[in-house]
Design an enzyme around this catalytic site. Structure first.
Site, PDB file in Angstrom:
ATOM      1  N   ARG A 160      78.318  26.305  54.383  1.00  0.00           N
ATOM      2  CA  ARG A 160      78.837  24.837  53.986  1.00  0.00           C
ATOM      3  C   ARG A 160      78.704  23.843  55.584  1.00  0.00           C
ATOM      4  O   ARG A 160      78.218  22.750  55.523  1.00  0.00           O
ATOM      5  CB  ARG A 160      80.116  24.758  53.608  1.00  0.00           C
TER       6      ARG A 160
ATOM      7  N   HIS B  91      68.731  29.564  48.123  1.00  0.00           N
ATOM      8  CA  HIS B  91      70.099  29.527  47.436  1.00  0.00           C
ATOM      9  C   HIS B  91      70.272  28.367  46.350  1.00  0.00           C
ATOM     10  O   HIS B  91      69.569  27.346  46.516  1.00  0.00           O
ATOM     11  CB  HIS B  91      71.447  29.198  48.641  1.00  0.00           C
TER      12      HIS B  91
HETATM   13  C1  UD1 Z   1      80.208  30.221  48.438  1.00  0.00           C
HETATM   14  C2  UD1 Z   1      81.259  30.490  49.155  1.00  0.00           C
HETATM   15  C3  UD1 Z   1      80.828  31.123  50.586  1.00  0.00           C
HETATM   16  C4  UD1 Z   1      79.762  32.209  50.297  1.00  0.00           C
HETATM   17  C5  UD1 Z   1      78.939  31.843  49.317  1.00  0.00           C
HETATM   18  C6  UD1 Z   1      77.879  32.889  49.127  1.00  0.00           C
HETATM   19  C7  UD1 Z   1      83.351  29.340  49.179  1.00  0.00           C
HETATM   20  C8  UD1 Z   1      84.078  27.929  49.671  1.00  0.00           C
HETATM   21  N1  UD1 Z   1      82.270  29.331  49.528  1.00  0.00           N
HETATM   22  O1  UD1 Z   1      79.438  29.232  48.886  1.00  0.00           O
HETATM   23  O2  UD1 Z   1      81.869  31.774  51.390  1.00  0.00           O
HETATM   24  O3  UD1 Z   1      79.223  32.546  51.436  1.00  0.00           O
HETATM   25  O4  UD1 Z   1      79.293  31.313  48.318  1.00  0.00           O
HETATM   26  O5  UD1 Z   1      76.619  32.417  48.572  1.00  0.00           O
HETATM   27  O6  UD1 Z   1      83.989  30.036  48.525  1.00  0.00           O
HETATM   28  N2  UD1 Z   1      75.194  27.244  42.277  1.00  0.00           N
HETATM   29  C9  UD1 Z   1      74.419  27.079  41.207  1.00  0.00           C
HETATM   30  N3  UD1 Z   1      74.647  28.564  40.749  1.00  0.00           N
HETATM   31  C10 UD1 Z   1      74.991  29.714  41.235  1.00  0.00           C
HETATM   32  C11 UD1 Z   1      75.654  29.222  42.585  1.00  0.00           C
HETATM   33  C12 UD1 Z   1      75.932  28.038  42.968  1.00  0.00           C
HETATM   34  O7  UD1 Z   1      74.062  26.287  40.683  1.00  0.00           O
HETATM   35  O8  UD1 Z   1      74.921  30.693  40.759  1.00  0.00           O
HETATM   36  C13 UD1 Z   1      75.204  25.798  43.018  1.00  0.00           C
HETATM   37  C14 UD1 Z   1      76.046  24.724  42.374  1.00  0.00           C
HETATM   38  O9  UD1 Z   1      75.740  23.497  42.543  1.00  0.00           O
HETATM   39  C15 UD1 Z   1      77.482  25.011  43.292  1.00  0.00           C
HETATM   40  C16 UD1 Z   1      76.746  24.948  44.562  1.00  0.00           C
HETATM   41  O10 UD1 Z   1      75.593  25.941  44.433  1.00  0.00           O
HETATM   42  O11 UD1 Z   1      78.236  23.644  42.837  1.00  0.00           O
HETATM   43  C17 UD1 Z   1      77.704  25.509  45.649  1.00  0.00           C
HETATM   44  O12 UD1 Z   1      78.454  26.832  45.282  1.00  0.00           O
HETATM   45  P1  UD1 Z   1      79.722  27.038  45.986  1.00  0.00           P
HETATM   46  O13 UD1 Z   1      80.217  28.323  45.379  1.00  0.00           O
HETATM   47  O14 UD1 Z   1      80.627  25.836  45.982  1.00  0.00           O
HETATM   48  O15 UD1 Z   1      79.229  26.985  47.405  1.00  0.00           O
HETATM   49  P2  UD1 Z   1      78.274  28.264  48.299  1.00  0.00           P
HETATM   50  O16 UD1 Z   1      77.871  27.470  49.441  1.00  0.00           O
HETATM   51  O17 UD1 Z   1      77.606  28.932  47.229  1.00  0.00           O
HETATM   52  N1  UDP Z   2      71.130  38.200  48.349  1.00  0.00           N
HETATM   53  C1  UDP Z   2      70.774  38.487  47.263  1.00  0.00           C
HETATM   54  N2  UDP Z   2      69.763  37.663  46.793  1.00  0.00           N
HETATM   55  C2  UDP Z   2      69.199  36.727  47.682  1.00  0.00           C
HETATM   56  C3  UDP Z   2      69.677  36.502  48.900  1.00  0.00           C
HETATM   57  C4  UDP Z   2      70.845  37.385  49.200  1.00  0.00           C
HETATM   58  O1  UDP Z   2      71.294  39.384  46.223  1.00  0.00           O
HETATM   59  O2  UDP Z   2      68.224  36.071  47.047  1.00  0.00           O
HETATM   60  C5  UDP Z   2      72.484  39.246  48.800  1.00  0.00           C
HETATM   61  C6  UDP Z   2      72.454  39.839  49.972  1.00  0.00           C
HETATM   62  O3  UDP Z   2      71.794  41.140  49.950  1.00  0.00           O
HETATM   63  C7  UDP Z   2      73.877  40.040  50.335  1.00  0.00           C
HETATM   64  C8  UDP Z   2      74.495  38.933  49.895  1.00  0.00           C
HETATM   65  O4  UDP Z   2      73.518  38.417  48.853  1.00  0.00           O
HETATM   66  O5  UDP Z   2      74.510  41.336  50.094  1.00  0.00           O
HETATM   67  C9  UDP Z   2      74.922  37.875  50.929  1.00  0.00           C
HETATM   68  O6  UDP Z   2      75.314  36.542  49.996  1.00  0.00           O
HETATM   69  P1  UDP Z   2      75.299  35.255  50.717  1.00  0.00           P
HETATM   70  O7  UDP Z   2      74.485  35.142  51.805  1.00  0.00           O
HETATM   71  O8  UDP Z   2      75.181  34.557  49.759  1.00  0.00           O
HETATM   72  O9  UDP Z   2      76.808  35.081  51.119  1.00  0.00           O
HETATM   73  P2  UDP Z   2      77.716  35.661  52.354  1.00  0.00           P
HETATM   74  O10 UDP Z   2      77.602  36.956  52.646  1.00  0.00           O
HETATM   75  O11 UDP Z   2      77.369  34.747  53.441  1.00  0.00           O
HETATM   76  O12 UDP Z   2      78.968  35.257  51.994  1.00  0.00           O
END
Ligand code: UD1
Ligand code: UDP
Length: 364
Positions: free
Chosen positions: A207, A238
Site C-alpha cells: 500500500r 497483483h
Molecule cells: C492485503 C493486505 C496486505 C497483504 C496483501 C497480500 C491489508 C490492509 N493488506 O493487501 O497486508 O500483504 O493483501 O496480497 O490487510 N483484489 C481483487 N481480487 C483479489 C484480491 C484483491 O480484485 O483476489 C483487488 C480488489 O480491488 C481490492 C484490491 O485488490 O480492493 C486491494 O486488496 P486489499 O486486500 O485491500 O489490499 P492488498 O494490497 O491486497
Molecule cells: N504468490 C502466489 N502467486 C503469485 C504471487 C505470489 O501464490 O502470483 C504467493 C507467494 O508464494 C507467497 C505469497 O503469495 O507465499 C505472498 O503474498 P503477497 O506478496 O500477496 O503478500 P505478503 O506476503 O506481502 O503479505
C-alpha cells in the site's frame, strides 16, 4: 473438545494457515472450523483450492478498491454475531492484515482468547509497512498465545513485556507450505519461454508503494530489461487495480517481460525455485526466496524479516529508481556479487511449524 476457530482472508494468510488447518484437522481433541473474511476473493480461492480447505463460513467482504475503513468495518460488523454464535475457546489469526487486526479486535470486544500465528515481526515504524506494522503491534497486545516464527520475533515480544510463558518459537508455516508445493519435476509454458535467459521474477503490491514509488520501481526494472536483452522477466500482477494500471503503463511494449495473472502458489513457488533472482516488496516472497537460496531484492526501506539479510540472500533496495536500477544491474552483471547471495537458509523455519502449533494447542 477444544473449539478452535481459524480466521483468514487474504492470499498470504491462506498460504500460511492452510497447512495449519490441515494439521489441526488430524488432531483428536480439537474441533476446528474455518472462517474466511474474503478480504481477497479470487486470490484467496486459488489457495483454498490448492490446499483442499473448504471454509465453514465466508464473510465475502471484498469490494473493488476497498479502503482500510471498508475492510475493518465489514469484518467487525460480520464477526460480531458469528463469533457470538460459534463461541470458540480460541481464535487463531495470522500475521498483519486488516482481516487479522479486525478479527482480533472483535475477539477482544467479546473476550475470546486469540492465538497469533507469525507473531513478533517488527519494523517499529507504523507506516512501514502500512498498515501492517500497526496491525502486528495491536495483535501483540490483544493475543494470549504468540506463535513466533523465529528467535528474533520472540525477542521483540519479550522486549514489549510479553511473558515468555506465552511465546513459542515454531518456525514459519510458509516453509510447511513449500514442502507441499515445490517439486523436482515441474514445467510451465512461461518458464519454457524464459529458459534461454536469466529469469527475474517480480511481485509488488504494498500500500505504501502505490502511486509514485511503484512507478519508480517499475521504471527502474524496465530500464534494466531494456539494457539486458539476455534477461527475461515474469511478473504475475497483483489484482489491485492501482498496481495493474502502473504495471501495464510502465512495461508497455517491453518484449522481455511477461505480465501474467496471479499464479497459483504451486506455480509461483516453482517459478521462485527456478528463477535467477526475485525482486519484490512482498513479505512472504522474502521468506520463500531465502528458504530456496534465491537472491531477493526487496523494494522497501525496512524489513521485519531481517534474518534473510543476515543469511546474505536478501538485500533492501527501497523504492528509489536509481537505487533499484543500480542494485539490479549489479546483480545481473557481477557474477561474484550474485554468487555470494546464493545461500539456502532455514532461518524462517524447518517445515514443521504447523505440527508444533498443533501440539501446543492440543496440550493447552
Ligand atoms: C492485503 C493486505 C496486505 C497483504 C496483501 C497480500 C491489508 C490492509 N493488506 O493487501 O497486508 O500483504 O493483501 O496480497 O490487510 N483484489 C481483487 N481480487 C483479489 C484480491 C484483491 O480484485 O483476489 C483487488 C480488489 O480491488 C481490492 C484490491 O485488490 O480492493 C486491494 O486488496 P486489499 O486486500 O485491500 O489490499 P492488498 O494490497 O491486497
Ligand atoms: N504468490 C502466489 N502467486 C503469485 C504471487 C505470489 O501464490 O502470483 C504467493 C507467494 O508464494 C507467497 C505469497 O503469495 O507465499 C505472498 O503474498 P503477497 O506478496 O500477496 O503478500 P505478503 O506476503 O506481502 O503479505
Amino acid at each position: 473438545m477444544r473449539r478452535v476457530t481459524v480466521v483468514f482472508g487474504t492470499r498470504p494468510e491462506a498460504i500460511k494457515m492452510c497447512p495449519l488447518v490441515n494439521e489441526l484437522k488430524k488432531r483428536e481433541g480439537i474441533d476446528v472450523n474455518v472462517v474466511v473474511t474474503g478480504q481477497h476473493r479470487q486470490m484467496l480461492d486459488q489457495i483454498l483450492n490448492t490446499f483442499g480447505v473448504v471454509p465453514d463460513y465466508d464473510l465475502d467482504i471484498m469490494k473493488d478498491e476497498q479502503t482500510l475503513f471498508d475492510i475493518t468495518a465489514s469484518v467487525l460488523e460480520k464477526m460480531k454475531d458469528l463469533l457470538k454464535d460459534l463461541a470458540p475457546d480460541i481464535v487463531l489469526v495470522h500475521g498483519d492484515t486488516t482481516t487479522a487486526f479486525a478479527t482480533a479486535l472483535s475477539c477482544y470486544y467479546l473476550q475470546i482468547p486469540v492465538g497469533h500465528v507469525e507473531a513478533g515481526l517488527r519494523t517499529h515504524d507504523i507506516y512501514a509497512p502500512y498498515p501492517e506494522e500497526f496491525n502486528r503491534q495491536v495483535l501483540g497486545i490483544i493475543s494470549k498465545y504468540h506463535f513466533a516464527p523465529t528467535e528474533a520475533a520472540k525477542t521483540n515480544l519479550i522486549s514489549e513485556g510479553k511473558s515468555p510463558d506465552n511465546i513459542w518459537v515454531t518456525g514459519n508455516t510458509i516453509v510447511d507450505a513449500m514442502r507441499y508445493t515445490v517439486k523436482d519435476e515441474y514445467s510451465h509454458p512461461d518458464l519454457e519461454w524464459a529458459s534461454d535467459s536469466k529469469m527475474i521474477l517480480i511481485t509488488a503490491h504494498r500500500r505504501e508503494n502505490l502511486g509514485s514509488p511503484m512507478h519508480s520501481m517499475f521504471r527502474a526494472i524496465r530500464r534494466v530489461l531494456d539494457e539486458h536483452k539476455d534477461v527475461k522477466a515474469i511478473y504475475p500482477v497483483h489484482m489491485n487495480p492501482e498496481v495493474r494500471k502502473a504495471a501495464f503503463e510502465e512495461f508497455e511494449g517491453c518484449e522481455n517481460i511477461r505480465l501474467i495473472e496471479p499464479l497459483n502458489v504451486v506455480d509461483f513457488n516453482n517459478f521462485e525455485s527456478r528463477c535467477y533472482l526475485c525482486i519484490t516488496d512482498s513479505g512472504g516472497v522474502q521468506e520463500e526466496c531465502v528458504s530456496l537460496g534465491k537472491p531477493v531484492l526487496v523494494m522497501r526501506s525496512v524489513t521485519e524479516r531481517g534474518e534473510g539479510i543476515s543469511a546474505g540472500t536478501m538485500k533492501l533496495v527501497g523504492s528509489d529508481e536509481e537505487k533499484i536500477y543500480e542494485s539490479l544491474t549489479e546483480l545481473l552483471d557481477d557474477a561474484s556479487k550474485y554468487s555470494k547471495m546464493l545461500n539456502v537458509s532455514d532461518c524462517y523455519g524447518d517445515g514443521h511449524a504447523s505440527e508444533r502449533i498443533a501440539d501446543i494447542l492440543t496440550q493447552g
